[in-house]
Design a protein around this motif. Structure first.
Motif, mmCIF file in Angstrom:
data_model
loop_
_atom_site.group_PDB
_atom_site.id
_atom_site.type_symbol
_atom_site.label_atom_id
_atom_site.label_comp_id
_atom_site.label_asym_id
_atom_site.label_seq_id
_atom_site.Cartn_x
_atom_site.Cartn_y
_atom_site.Cartn_z
ATOM 1 N N ALA A 5 3.238 -51.726 -50.928
ATOM 2 C CA ALA A 5 2.168 -51.132 -50.119
ATOM 3 C C ALA A 5 1.859 -51.996 -48.896
ATOM 4 C CB ALA A 5 0.909 -50.968 -50.977
ATOM 5 N N GLN A 6 1.876 -53.324 -49.075
ATOM 6 C CA GLN A 6 1.613 -54.224 -47.953
ATOM 7 C C GLN A 6 2.716 -54.138 -46.900
ATOM 8 O OE1 GLN A 6 1.191 -57.790 -50.383
ATOM 9 N NE2 GLN A 6 -0.959 -57.980 -49.774
ATOM 10 N N GLN A 7 3.963 -54.041 -47.360
ATOM 11 C CA GLN A 7 5.068 -53.929 -46.415
ATOM 12 C C GLN A 7 4.991 -52.609 -45.650
ATOM 13 O OE1 GLN A 7 8.982 -55.366 -47.370
ATOM 14 N NE2 GLN A 7 8.286 -56.164 -49.334
ATOM 15 N N LYS A 8 4.638 -51.559 -46.362
ATOM 16 C CA LYS A 8 4.511 -50.253 -45.718
ATOM 17 C C LYS A 8 3.427 -50.281 -44.645
ATOM 18 C CE LYS A 8 3.741 -45.346 -46.783
ATOM 19 N NZ LYS A 8 3.456 -44.353 -47.854
ATOM 20 N N LYS A 9 2.303 -50.942 -44.955
ATOM 21 C CA LYS A 9 1.205 -51.043 -43.997
ATOM 22 C C LYS A 9 1.621 -51.856 -42.780
ATOM 23 C CE LYS A 9 -3.095 -50.573 -42.642
ATOM 24 N NZ LYS A 9 -3.622 -49.247 -42.230
ATOM 25 N N ALA A 10 2.350 -52.964 -43.007
ATOM 26 C CA ALA A 10 2.801 -53.804 -41.903
ATOM 27 C C ALA A 10 3.729 -53.027 -40.975
ATOM 28 C CB ALA A 10 3.501 -55.049 -42.439
ATOM 29 N N ARG B 82 1.396 -52.935 -32.671
ATOM 30 C CA ARG B 82 0.455 -54.036 -32.889
ATOM 31 C C ARG B 82 1.129 -55.404 -32.777
ATOM 32 N NH1 ARG B 82 -4.505 -55.264 -34.675
ATOM 33 N NH2 ARG B 82 -4.819 -57.093 -35.984
ATOM 34 N N TYR B 83 2.381 -55.511 -33.199
ATOM 35 C CA TYR B 83 3.037 -56.817 -33.282
ATOM 36 C C TYR B 83 4.134 -56.969 -32.228
ATOM 37 C CZ TYR B 83 0.907 -56.503 -37.925
ATOM 38 O OH TYR B 83 0.031 -56.341 -38.955
ATOM 39 N N ALA C 150 1.301 -61.205 -35.026
ATOM 40 C CA ALA C 150 2.628 -61.310 -35.636
ATOM 41 C C ALA C 150 2.501 -60.982 -37.117
ATOM 42 C CB ALA C 150 3.207 -62.708 -35.443
ATOM 43 N N ALA C 151 3.625 -60.623 -37.737
ATOM 44 C CA ALA C 151 3.629 -60.262 -39.155
ATOM 45 C C ALA C 151 4.934 -60.715 -39.769
ATOM 46 C CB ALA C 151 3.459 -58.752 -39.329
ATOM 47 N N PHE C 152 4.983 -60.748 -41.108
ATOM 48 C CA PHE C 152 6.240 -61.047 -41.793
ATOM 49 C C PHE C 152 6.482 -60.035 -42.902
ATOM 50 C CE2 PHE C 152 3.097 -63.852 -43.925
ATOM 51 C CZ PHE C 152 3.224 -63.426 -45.240
ATOM 52 N N LEU C 153 7.753 -59.851 -43.220
ATOM 53 C CA LEU C 153 8.174 -58.943 -44.290
ATOM 54 C C LEU C 153 9.107 -59.707 -45.222
ATOM 55 C CD1 LEU C 153 9.037 -55.821 -42.109
ATOM 56 C CD2 LEU C 153 7.032 -56.081 -43.574
ATOM 57 N N ASN C 154 8.661 -59.911 -46.451
ATOM 58 C CA ASN C 154 9.506 -60.570 -47.443
ATOM 59 C C ASN C 154 8.998 -60.222 -48.836
ATOM 60 O OD1 ASN C 154 7.314 -62.388 -48.057
ATOM 61 N ND2 ASN C 154 7.906 -63.599 -46.280
ATOM 62 N N SER C 155 9.594 -60.823 -49.842
ATOM 63 C CA SER C 155 9.292 -60.454 -51.225
ATOM 64 C C SER C 155 7.902 -60.867 -51.678
ATOM 65 C CB SER C 155 10.335 -61.079 -52.164
ATOM 66 O OG SER C 155 10.331 -62.487 -52.034
ATOM 67 N N SER C 156 7.188 -61.667 -50.880
ATOM 68 C CA SER C 156 5.832 -62.054 -51.278
ATOM 69 C C SER C 156 4.827 -60.924 -51.069
ATOM 70 C CB SER C 156 5.375 -63.289 -50.492
ATOM 71 O OG SER C 156 5.149 -62.969 -49.130
ATOM 72 N N LEU C 157 5.224 -59.890 -50.319
ATOM 73 C CA LEU C 157 4.347 -58.748 -50.076
ATOM 74 C C LEU C 157 4.664 -57.619 -51.041
ATOM 75 C CD1 LEU C 157 4.459 -58.530 -46.158
ATOM 76 C CD2 LEU C 157 2.800 -59.737 -47.575
ATOM 77 N N SER C 158 3.633 -56.911 -51.439
ATOM 78 C CA SER C 158 3.846 -55.733 -52.273
ATOM 79 C C SER C 158 4.447 -54.618 -51.427
ATOM 80 C CB SER C 158 2.517 -55.266 -52.869
ATOM 81 O OG SER C 158 1.667 -54.781 -51.830
ATOM 82 N N LEU D 110 16.759 -56.306 -44.066
ATOM 83 C CA LEU D 110 17.260 -55.625 -42.866
ATOM 84 C C LEU D 110 17.866 -54.255 -43.142
ATOM 85 C CD1 LEU D 110 18.955 -58.635 -41.018
ATOM 86 C CD2 LEU D 110 16.783 -57.524 -40.445
ATOM 87 N N LEU D 111 18.601 -54.121 -44.247
ATOM 88 C CA LEU D 111 19.343 -52.886 -44.503
ATOM 89 C C LEU D 111 18.644 -51.945 -45.480
ATOM 90 C CD1 LEU D 111 22.982 -54.330 -44.650
ATOM 91 C CD2 LEU D 111 21.750 -53.360 -42.701
ATOM 92 N N THR D 112 17.375 -52.247 -45.808
ATOM 93 C CA THR D 112 16.636 -51.337 -46.688
ATOM 94 C C THR D 112 16.318 -50.049 -45.933
ATOM 95 O OG1 THR D 112 14.492 -52.251 -46.025
ATOM 96 C CG2 THR D 112 15.594 -53.265 -47.930
ATOM 97 N N ASP D 113 16.148 -48.971 -46.667
ATOM 98 C CA ASP D 113 15.877 -47.671 -46.035
ATOM 99 C C ASP D 113 14.602 -47.706 -45.204
ATOM 100 O OD1 ASP D 113 18.140 -46.681 -47.226
ATOM 101 O OD2 ASP D 113 17.083 -45.755 -48.920
ATOM 102 N N ALA D 114 13.564 -48.356 -45.755
ATOM 103 C CA ALA D 114 12.280 -48.387 -45.045
ATOM 104 C C ALA D 114 12.400 -49.118 -43.711
ATOM 105 C CB ALA D 114 11.213 -49.058 -45.921
ATOM 106 N N PHE D 115 13.119 -50.225 -43.714
ATOM 107 C CA PHE D 115 13.234 -51.000 -42.472
ATOM 108 C C PHE D 115 14.153 -50.293 -41.474
ATOM 109 C CE2 PHE D 115 14.325 -54.616 -39.733
ATOM 110 C CZ PHE D 115 13.045 -55.121 -39.509
ATOM 111 N N GLN D 116 15.207 -49.658 -41.982
ATOM 112 C CA GLN D 116 16.094 -48.902 -41.096
ATOM 113 C C GLN D 116 15.347 -47.741 -40.431
ATOM 114 O OE1 GLN D 116 19.811 -49.115 -40.400
ATOM 115 N NE2 GLN D 116 18.995 -51.168 -40.705
#
Length: 680
Positions: free
Chosen positions: A107-112, A120-121, A97-105, A131-137
């Motif tokens: 680069a870390q979010q991109k890797k996740a 993997r998850y 499992a993984a999480f995506l929030n402001s505690s990650l850089s 949720l509505l960021t370009d990367a997540f969309q």
């Protein structure tokens, strides 16, 4: 197209998979009330709204189907700490499992997201703001999303106590999905109005609704009207030195003042409020989660999403502003199902503080002036309901549950009113009712069943110390390894094989592989030691035979230890004393056993019950009176003041006799006598 499980063969396979996941991953053989129904409806493709009390197992309701459904499950969560704890717990159980929030850089979010795209998850925890960021969309456009689980779903309602405008982005996100996923919403505290708001704002489609009830029978509720709150807290903490707890204050100023007073008194505490730096708040929160501090002093900025299972008490230094806030904050106690206490300290100034806070509140983002006025009116009504709780002349649990629309019996048997501790003149007309007494007895019996026998306390201490050692080595909170409830189950079951260890509730296949060897070795070592060392009769030292002297008893223990070399006299170092497990009362034998269990090194003699008794006689707290052939023990007036009590016991053959018992005050006094720096 939602998943459909229509064929009997497929249904049976899914049912088997459901139980396999529950046992092998999470270590449980059966579901709690409401869990299985919710899971079944999710697996059949239906939206759900689950209202389960804190500690009622909400996470199982979406984690189990997440591991069965074909795609990825997104868990919308409001707080970083909640995401981190749940992701750590899942990974320890063998689930990626993984999480995506402001505690990650970035680069870390991109890797996740890259790893998630490769499959993997199975679960990804995400803050609503992401949720509505370009990367997540871009990510969700190329991966299958089977389910969206909305945790703390009351945050979407402006009529709830924790409205977060960012939660309104969830609906826009689901509408952008190529294929609408199942939506499962969960919360612990929601009035009927808030429940309706959740359904409407999340646009749940014909949802299955399951409200398991708001009751937490393991929680004791009390209201104490205290002119000197600090004196009461100092006394309470002195009686709960090994317990982890939270003390909530209404203002930052009170947090700072109380924290300073308790530190001056020598208590190991942390503090948390919005006026502190992010770094300091995070450090103090981690210290609490990792058991480096035992008590957290905080405003209501602390706690939502804190998954620490072994909080034994929650004290409100000031009355909170609403029943919703109070029950959510109090509900952070006893998440492991073990007995815990929720105590509210009240005086007249509390109402003025809360009125001031309401008057100076500001509207949240996107709220109109009319909506804000309505919310303020609602807040004043909630405050009035909260004040009425503080003056309730009836069962406190009944007041809470009826507030949330749940009908209950007249008495719970586990609150200050039902136990006759409230300051009211109607308690005695009230407790004559035989049905009430019957229910009280039932509650007490169920709580007593969860308590360890005194002879198992020593093993509990040993396993708790092992858990702490392993957690520090892995840099994780101890409760993520095993809960207190799981440790207590080990103490009762004494598993000696891997198969038996798997039967302990909370032990899954991955936990067995990771920790089984260490815990089985500790249990085996303890059992082997207990079979060698002489265990005094549970009927006490005064039952029909001459007493050994303290020196004879210590020499006997030394001979039985199999080591012929000399040992130092019994004493406890400070760090060993901190591991002592207090009990409501101990005999001298039981107290000695609990003290011996604290020894971390074998360079000292163990202490014996007769040694403690002899010391009490020397200090004038007890005396021996000749009674023919044998002597009887008595407690002196100074002994009673020190916490010694003379009470009847029943021997193995059914005969009754008197023995000395030591309450927590006396236990603390005796520990002072035998702790290194205090050795007399």
């Amino acid at each position: 197209m939602k998943p459909s499980y229509e064929s009997d063969a497929h249904t049976r396979a899914v049912q088997k998979k459901k139980y396999d996941v529950l046992k092998q991953i999470f270590g449980y053989s059966s579901f709690r009330p409401g869990q299985e129904e919710i899971i079944d409806h999710i697996l059949n493709g239906r939206d759900v709204l689950g209202i389960l009390p804190t500690g009622g197992g909400k996470s199982i309701c979406y984690q189990v189907p997440a591991l069965i459904l074909p795609g990825i499950t997104l868990v919308i969560s409001p707080l970083i700490s909640l995401m981190r704890d749940q992701v750590q717990a899942l990974n320890l159980a063998g689930v990626h499992a993984a999480f995506l929030n402001s505690s990650l850089s970035e680069a870390q979010q991109k890797k996740a997201l890259e790893l998630a795209s490769r499959g993997r998850y199975k679960l990804i925890y995400v803050a609503p703001e992401r949720l509505l960021t370009d990367a997540f969309q871009a990510f969700v456009s190329c991966v299958p999303i089977s389910m969206i689980a909305v945790d703390e779903a009351h945050c979407i309602s402006q009529w709830g106590q924790d409205f977060r405008p960012s939660y309104r982005k969830i609906t826009e996100f689901t509408e952008r999905c190529t294929q609408r996923p199942i939506i499962a919403a969960f919360t612990a505290t929601a009035t009927k109005r808030v429940q309706e708001d959740i359904e409407e704002n999340l646009k749940l489609q014909n949802p299955f609704r399951r409200i398991t009830g708001f009751d937490r029978k393991n929680l004791y509720f009390a209201v104490k009207k205290q002119p000197s709150k600090i004196s009461w807290i100092l006394q309470y903490l002195a009686e709960h030195v090994n317990d982890s707890g939270i003390i909530y204050c209404a203002t930052r100023k009170n947090v700072d003042l109380l924290a300073a007073d308790l530190k001056t008194a020598g208590y190991n505490i942390g503090k948390y409020h919005a006026g502190m730096s992010v770094e300091e708040r995070m450090k103090n929160q981690e210290d609490f989660l990792y058991d480096r501090v035992t008590v957290m002093i905080a405003t209501n900025a602390f706690g939502m999403g804190i998954d620490k299972s072994n909080v034994r008490f929650v004290i409100h230094y000031s009355m909170p502003g609403s029943m919703e806030n109070y029950y959510q904050e109090a509900g952070r106690a006893g998440r492991d199902g073990e007995p815990a206490e929720c105590i509210l300290l009240y005086n007249g100034q509390d109402i003025h503080i809360q009125r001031f806070l309401i008057a100076h509140a500001k509207p949240v983002e996107s709220m109109s002036e009319e909506e804000f006025r309505h919310v303020q009116s609602q807040n004043l009504q909630r405050l009035q309901d909260m004040q009425m709780y503080c003056f309730a002349k009836g069962c406190l649990r009944r007041y809470i549950l009826r507030y949330f629309g749940e009908d209950t019996p007249e008495s719970c048997g586990n609150c200050s009113f039902c136990l006759g501790e409230a300051e009211t003149d109607v308690i005695d007309q009230y407790r004559k009712d035989s049905a009430i007494k019957k229910q009280q007895a039932s509650v007490h019996a169920s709580l007593a069943a969860s308590a360890l026998r005194p002879e198992d306390n020593a093993l509990f201490l040993k396993l708790r110390a092992l858990r702490t050692e392993l957690a520090r080595a892995q840099h994780i909170p101890p409760f993520l390894i095993f809960s207190d409830a799981a440790l207590k189950a080990m103490c009762v079951m004494h598993p000696v094989t891997e198969k038996a260890f798997l039967e302990v509730p909370g032990v899954g296949v991955q936990k067995l592989a990771r920790y089984g060897k260490s815990f089985l070795a500790a249990i085996h070592s303890f059992d082997a030691k207990e079979s060698v060392l002489p265990v005094p009769s549970s009927t006490g030292e005064s039952e029909g035979r001459p007493h050994k002297t303290a020196n004879e008893a210590d020499r006997a223990l030394l001979r039985q230890s199999g080591k012929g070399g000399k040992k130092n006299p019994f004493c406890l170092h400070q760090e060993e004393r901190s591991a002592f497990l207090y009990n409501d009362r101990y005999t001298a034998t039981e107290l000695a056993k609990a003290m011996n269990a604290c020894l971390m090194e074998k360079d000292r003699l163990q202490i014996h019950g007769t040694t403690i008794t002899k010391k009490m006689i020397e200090l004038g707290y007890a005396k021996e009176v000749s009674n023919g052939r044998f002597s009887e023990r008595k407690v002196t007036l100074s002994g009673e003041k020190a916490g010694l009590r003379l009470a009847a016991r029943t021997g193995k053959k059914g005969q009754e006799y008197l023995d000395i018992f030591y309450d927590q005050r006396a236990q603390n006094m005796i520990l002072d006598l035998y702790t290194e720096q205090d050795m007399k």
